[in-house]
Design a protein around this motif. Structure first.
Motif, PDB file in Angstrom:
ATOM      1  N   LEU A  39     -16.619 -33.708  67.865  1.00  0.00           N
ATOM      2  CA  LEU A  39     -15.729 -34.409  68.782  1.00  0.00           C
ATOM      3  C   LEU A  39     -15.941 -33.802  70.162  1.00  0.00           C
ATOM      4  O   LEU A  39     -15.935 -32.572  70.292  1.00  0.00           O
ATOM      5  N   PRO A  40     -16.166 -34.626  71.190  1.00  0.00           N
ATOM      6  CA  PRO A  40     -16.352 -34.068  72.532  1.00  0.00           C
ATOM      7  C   PRO A  40     -15.198 -33.135  72.905  1.00  0.00           C
ATOM      8  O   PRO A  40     -14.034 -33.411  72.582  1.00  0.00           O
ATOM      9  N   ALA A  41     -15.534 -32.048  73.590  1.00  0.00           N
ATOM     10  CA  ALA A  41     -14.544 -31.016  73.909  1.00  0.00           C
ATOM     11  C   ALA A  41     -13.349 -31.563  74.680  1.00  0.00           C
ATOM     12  O   ALA A  41     -12.208 -31.187  74.402  1.00  0.00           O
ATOM     13  N   ASP A  42     -13.595 -32.460  75.634  1.00  0.00           N
ATOM     14  CA  ASP A  42     -12.479 -32.987  76.427  1.00  0.00           C
ATOM     15  C   ASP A  42     -11.544 -33.825  75.564  1.00  0.00           C
ATOM     16  O   ASP A  42     -10.319 -33.749  75.702  1.00  0.00           O
ATOM     17  N   VAL A  43     -12.097 -34.591  74.650  1.00  0.00           N
ATOM     18  CA  VAL A  43     -11.274 -35.407  73.748  1.00  0.00           C
ATOM     19  C   VAL A  43     -10.526 -34.501  72.772  1.00  0.00           C
ATOM     20  O   VAL A  43      -9.339 -34.707  72.512  1.00  0.00           O
ATOM     21  N   ARG A  44     -11.192 -33.481  72.256  1.00  0.00           N
ATOM     22  CA  ARG A  44     -10.560 -32.537  71.324  1.00  0.00           C
ATOM     23  C   ARG A  44      -9.367 -31.851  71.992  1.00  0.00           C
ATOM     24  O   ARG A  44      -8.297 -31.716  71.394  1.00  0.00           O
ATOM     25  N   THR A  45      -9.536 -31.431  73.243  1.00  0.00           N
ATOM     26  CA  THR A  45      -8.460 -30.749  73.963  1.00  0.00           C
ATOM     27  C   THR A  45      -7.235 -31.642  74.098  1.00  0.00           C
ATOM     28  O   THR A  45      -6.107 -31.221  73.821  1.00  0.00           O
ATOM     29  N   VAL A  46      -7.453 -32.886  74.508  1.00  0.00           N
ATOM     30  CA  VAL A  46      -6.333 -33.815  74.666  1.00  0.00           C
ATOM     31  C   VAL A  46      -5.720 -34.128  73.305  1.00  0.00           C
ATOM     32  O   VAL A  46      -4.489 -34.152  73.161  1.00  0.00           O
ATOM     33  N   LEU A  47      -6.542 -34.342  72.299  1.00  0.00           N
ATOM     34  CA  LEU A  47      -6.044 -34.623  70.950  1.00  0.00           C
ATOM     35  C   LEU A  47      -5.159 -33.478  70.459  1.00  0.00           C
ATOM     36  O   LEU A  47      -4.067 -33.711  69.935  1.00  0.00           O
ATOM     37  N   GLU A  48      -5.621 -32.240  70.643  1.00  0.00           N
ATOM     38  CA  GLU A  48      -4.830 -31.084  70.234  1.00  0.00           C
ATOM     39  C   GLU A  48      -3.504 -31.034  70.988  1.00  0.00           C
ATOM     40  O   GLU A  48      -2.460 -30.767  70.392  1.00  0.00           O
ATOM     41  N   ASP A  49      -3.545 -31.287  72.296  1.00  0.00           N
ATOM     42  CA  ASP A  49      -2.317 -31.268  73.099  1.00  0.00           C
ATOM     43  C   ASP A  49      -1.302 -32.285  72.591  1.00  0.00           C
ATOM     44  O   ASP A  49      -0.118 -31.971  72.433  1.00  0.00           O
ATOM     45  N   LEU A  58      -1.162 -33.799  69.607  1.00  0.00           N
ATOM     46  CA  LEU A  58      -0.692 -33.472  68.261  1.00  0.00           C
ATOM     47  C   LEU A  58       0.254 -32.281  68.281  1.00  0.00           C
ATOM     48  O   LEU A  58       1.238 -32.263  67.531  1.00  0.00           O
ATOM     49  N   ASP A  59      -0.017 -31.298  69.124  1.00  0.00           N
ATOM     50  CA  ASP A  59       0.887 -30.141  69.226  1.00  0.00           C
ATOM     51  C   ASP A  59       2.280 -30.570  69.652  1.00  0.00           C
ATOM     52  O   ASP A  59       3.278 -30.022  69.200  1.00  0.00           O
ATOM     53  N   ARG A  60       2.343 -31.537  70.539  1.00  0.00           N
ATOM     54  CA  ARG A  60       3.624 -32.022  71.017  1.00  0.00           C
ATOM     55  C   ARG A  60       4.401 -32.760  69.922  1.00  0.00           C
ATOM     56  O   ARG A  60       5.627 -32.773  69.928  1.00  0.00           O
ATOM     57  N   LEU A  61       3.676 -33.381  69.008  1.00  0.00           N
ATOM     58  CA  LEU A  61       4.321 -34.185  67.969  1.00  0.00           C
ATOM     59  C   LEU A  61       4.746 -33.368  66.751  1.00  0.00           C
ATOM     60  O   LEU A  61       5.474 -33.865  65.905  1.00  0.00           O
ATOM     61  N   GLY A  62       4.271 -32.144  66.639  1.00  0.00           N
ATOM     62  CA  GLY A  62       4.673 -31.332  65.504  1.00  0.00           C
ATOM     63  C   GLY A  62       3.675 -30.238  65.228  1.00  0.00           C
ATOM     64  O   GLY A  62       2.603 -30.204  65.818  1.00  0.00           O
ATOM     65  N   PRO A  63       4.011 -29.359  64.314  1.00  0.00           N
ATOM     66  CA  PRO A  63       3.127 -28.233  63.992  1.00  0.00           C
ATOM     67  C   PRO A  63       1.944 -28.701  63.149  1.00  0.00           C
ATOM     68  O   PRO A  63       2.081 -28.957  61.961  1.00  0.00           O
ATOM     69  N   THR A  64       0.810 -28.853  63.789  1.00  0.00           N
ATOM     70  CA  THR A  64      -0.394 -29.268  63.072  1.00  0.00           C
ATOM     71  C   THR A  64      -1.533 -28.330  63.397  1.00  0.00           C
ATOM     72  O   THR A  64      -1.508 -27.630  64.391  1.00  0.00           O
ATOM     73  N   GLN A  65      -2.523 -28.323  62.556  1.00  0.00           N
ATOM     74  CA  GLN A  65      -3.749 -27.563  62.807  1.00  0.00           C
ATOM     75  C   GLN A  65      -4.913 -28.513  62.595  1.00  0.00           C
ATOM     76  O   GLN A  65      -5.101 -29.028  61.501  1.00  0.00           O
ATOM     77  N   ILE A  66      -5.653 -28.773  63.654  1.00  0.00           N
ATOM     78  CA  ILE A  66      -6.793 -29.667  63.543  1.00  0.00           C
ATOM     79  C   ILE A  66      -7.903 -28.960  62.784  1.00  0.00           C
ATOM     80  O   ILE A  66      -8.251 -27.818  63.126  1.00  0.00           O
ATOM     81  N   PRO A  67      -8.457 -29.585  61.750  1.00  0.00           N
ATOM     82  CA  PRO A  67      -9.534 -28.958  60.998  1.00  0.00           C
ATOM     83  C   PRO A  67     -10.691 -28.597  61.916  1.00  0.00           C
ATOM     84  O   PRO A  67     -11.047 -29.331  62.812  1.00  0.00           O
ATOM     85  N   GLY A  68     -11.244 -27.411  61.679  1.00  0.00           N
ATOM     86  CA  GLY A  68     -12.389 -26.975  62.465  1.00  0.00           C
ATOM     87  C   GLY A  68     -12.028 -26.202  63.719  1.00  0.00           C
ATOM     88  O   GLY A  68     -12.904 -25.795  64.463  1.00  0.00           O
ATOM     89  N   THR A  69     -10.750 -25.987  63.967  1.00  0.00           N
ATOM     90  CA  THR A  69     -10.342 -25.198  65.124  1.00  0.00           C
ATOM     91  C   THR A  69      -9.803 -23.865  64.634  1.00  0.00           C
ATOM     92  O   THR A  69      -9.238 -23.780  63.537  1.00  0.00           O
ATOM     93  N   PRO A  70      -9.969 -22.808  65.431  1.00  0.00           N
ATOM     94  CA  PRO A  70      -9.456 -21.515  64.991  1.00  0.00           C
ATOM     95  C   PRO A  70      -7.933 -21.511  64.983  1.00  0.00           C
ATOM     96  O   PRO A  70      -7.306 -22.174  65.821  1.00  0.00           O
ATOM     97  N   PRO A  71      -7.324 -20.824  64.033  1.00  0.00           N
ATOM     98  CA  PRO A  71      -5.854 -20.778  63.977  1.00  0.00           C
ATOM     99  C   PRO A  71      -5.288 -20.023  65.165  1.00  0.00           C
ATOM    100  O   PRO A  71      -5.930 -19.117  65.705  1.00  0.00           O
ATOM    101  N   ASP A  72      -4.075 -20.402  65.576  1.00  0.00           N
ATOM    102  CA  ASP A  72      -3.383 -19.695  66.656  1.00  0.00           C
ATOM    103  C   ASP A  72      -2.919 -18.343  66.138  1.00  0.00           C
ATOM    104  O   ASP A  72      -2.503 -18.202  65.000  1.00  0.00           O
ATOM    105  N   ASP A  73      -2.985 -17.348  66.982  1.00  0.00           N
ATOM    106  CA  ASP A  73      -2.508 -16.008  66.600  1.00  0.00           C
ATOM    107  C   ASP A  73      -1.168 -15.725  67.209  1.00  0.00           C
ATOM    108  O   ASP A  73      -0.788 -16.140  68.208  1.00  0.00           O
TER     109      ASP A  73
END
Length: 78
Positions: A51-61, A63-78
């Protein structure tokens, strides 16, 4: 195609179909990419993990706003 992308966002983002529609729409608006092209990118991401980095960043933002999710393939938050 958009319906399939909504299903992908529902499954991977753990959101409702209405929220998935909102996610696709907002990613489209914030990246200035047509909705059907965002849907294509989401489907490719589901098949390949790419997934292009710019699209991934917006997608994560969004989804984060909508609830606690973890997008597959991304490192977990510490």
């Amino acid at each position: 195609m958009v319906d399939q992308a909504i299903g992908m966002v529902v499954a991977l983002g753990r959101v409702s179909p209405d929220q998935a529609w909102t996610v696709l729409r907002e990613v489209s608006q914030r990246t200035n990419i047509k909705l059907r092209n965002v849907a294509d990118l989401i489907l490719v991401w589901g098949r390949t993990g790419l997934l292009p980095a710019d699209v991934r960043t917006v997608l994560e933002d969004v989804l984060d706003r909508l609830g606690p999710t973890q997008i597959p393939g991304t490192p977990p938050d510490d």
